[in-house]
Design a protein around this motif. Structure first.
Motif, short mmCIF file in Angstrom:
data_model
loop_
_atom_site.label_atom_id
_atom_site.label_comp_id
_atom_site.label_asym_id
_atom_site.label_seq_id
_atom_site.Cartn_x
_atom_site.Cartn_y
_atom_site.Cartn_z
N THR A 45 0.84 -1.18 0.00
CA THR A 45 0.00 0.00 0.00
C THR A 45 0.89 1.24 0.00
O THR A 45 2.11 1.15 0.07
N ALA A 46 0.24 2.39 -0.07
CA ALA A 46 0.99 3.64 -0.06
C ALA A 46 1.73 3.84 1.25
O ALA A 46 2.76 4.52 1.29
N LEU A 47 1.24 3.22 2.31
CA LEU A 47 1.83 3.41 3.62
C LEU A 47 2.75 2.27 4.05
O LEU A 47 3.57 2.44 4.96
N ALA A 48 2.59 1.11 3.45
CA ALA A 48 3.37 -0.04 3.92
C ALA A 48 3.63 -1.04 2.81
O ALA A 48 2.78 -1.27 1.95
N LEU A 49 4.83 -1.60 2.85
CA LEU A 49 5.20 -2.69 1.94
C LEU A 49 5.67 -3.85 2.81
O LEU A 49 6.70 -3.77 3.49
#
Length: 201
Positions: A110-114
Motif C-alpha cells: 500500500t501507499a503506507l506499507a510494503l
C-alpha cells in the motif's frame, strides 16, 4: 343450519385439515476464511518440506526436456524474480533441470506499507517419455532484510503445521500463517503454469 350445510358436505368427502410443521433452519456457521490452508497442504518428507507433482502427456523425454527448459528459463525473468534466480544445472542425457529461485513474495503493498519477503527455493525437473516430475524443496525466506539484515526462516521451522497453526489446528498463526498461505498459493501457481506450458508446447 343453512350456514353449516357446505361444511357438513365437505366432511363427508376427502377433505381434511392440513398438518403444518415448521422446520427451523439450522444456524449458519461461518467457515474460517483460511480453512483450506489448515489441512495437509504443506507436505513434509523425511523432515523436509517438499512439493512434488507429475505431469502426464504424450511427449517423449526430449520434447518434455525442451519444453521445461524453455519454461524455466522464461520463469527466471519474471518481474518478481531477483537476480539470483537461474537455471543452475542441466543434464541433457538424463533430461534433468535444476533451478535456483529467489523471488519477492508480497503480502501487502500500500501507499503506507510494503510487507514482503524474499522467497527462496530449488526446483528440480525430471523429464521422461510421457511425463515430467517436478519437485520444489529447500524452501526458505529472508524477511525484512532491509532492517538490520532481517530474519531468515526455513520452511520446516516456519510453515509446517507445528509452526503455522494454533494448538487446536483450527487457525493460522498470526505471523507464520501468512507465509504458509502465500507459499501454498505460489506453489499451486507454479504447477498450474507448468501444466499449461507442457500442454501448449
Amino acid at each position: 343450519m343453512l350456514f353449516w350445510l357446505p361444511f357438513i358436505a365437505m366432511a363427508q368427502s376427502n377433505w381434511e385439515v392440513p398438518t403444518t410443521t415448521v422446520t427451523k433452519k439450522p444456524a449458519q456457521s461461518t467457515e474460517y476464511q483460511y480453512a483450506r490452508y489448515l489441512g495437509n497442504v504443506v507436505p513434509v518428507v523425511n523432515g523436509e518440506v517438499v512439493w512434488e507433482k507429475t505431469f502426464n502427456n504424450d511427449k517423449n523425454a526430449e520434447e518434455n526436456y525442451a519444453a521445461m527448459l524453455s519454461f524455466l528459463t522464461t520463469m527466471t525473468t519474471e518481474e518478481i524474480q531477483l537476480k539470483e534466480s537461474n537455471v543452475s544445472l542441466v543434464d541433457k542425457t538424463a533430461h534433468r533441470i535444476a533451478c535456483h529461485f529467489e523471488e519477492w513474495m508480497t503480502f501487502r503493498n500500500t501507499a503506507l506499507a510494503l510487507d514482503r519477503t524474499r522467497f527462496i527455493y530449488t526446483l528440480l525437473a525430471d523429464c521422461f517419455d510421457h511425463r515430467v516430475t517436478v519437485r520444489i524443496f529447500r524452501v526458505g525466506y529472508w524477511y525484512e532484510e532491509q532492517r538490520n539484515g532481517g530474519i531468515r526462516y526455513k520452511a520446516e521451522e516456519w510453515i509446517t503445521d507445528e509452526w503455522a497453526l494454533n494448538k487446536k489446528r483450527t487457525r493460522l498463526a498470526k505471523q507464520s500463517g501468512k507465509f504458509r498461505r502465500f507459499t501454498v498459493d505460489r506453489v499451486e501457481q507454479i504447477f498450474n503454469n507448468i501444466s499449461n506450458s507442457l500442454m501448449a508446447h
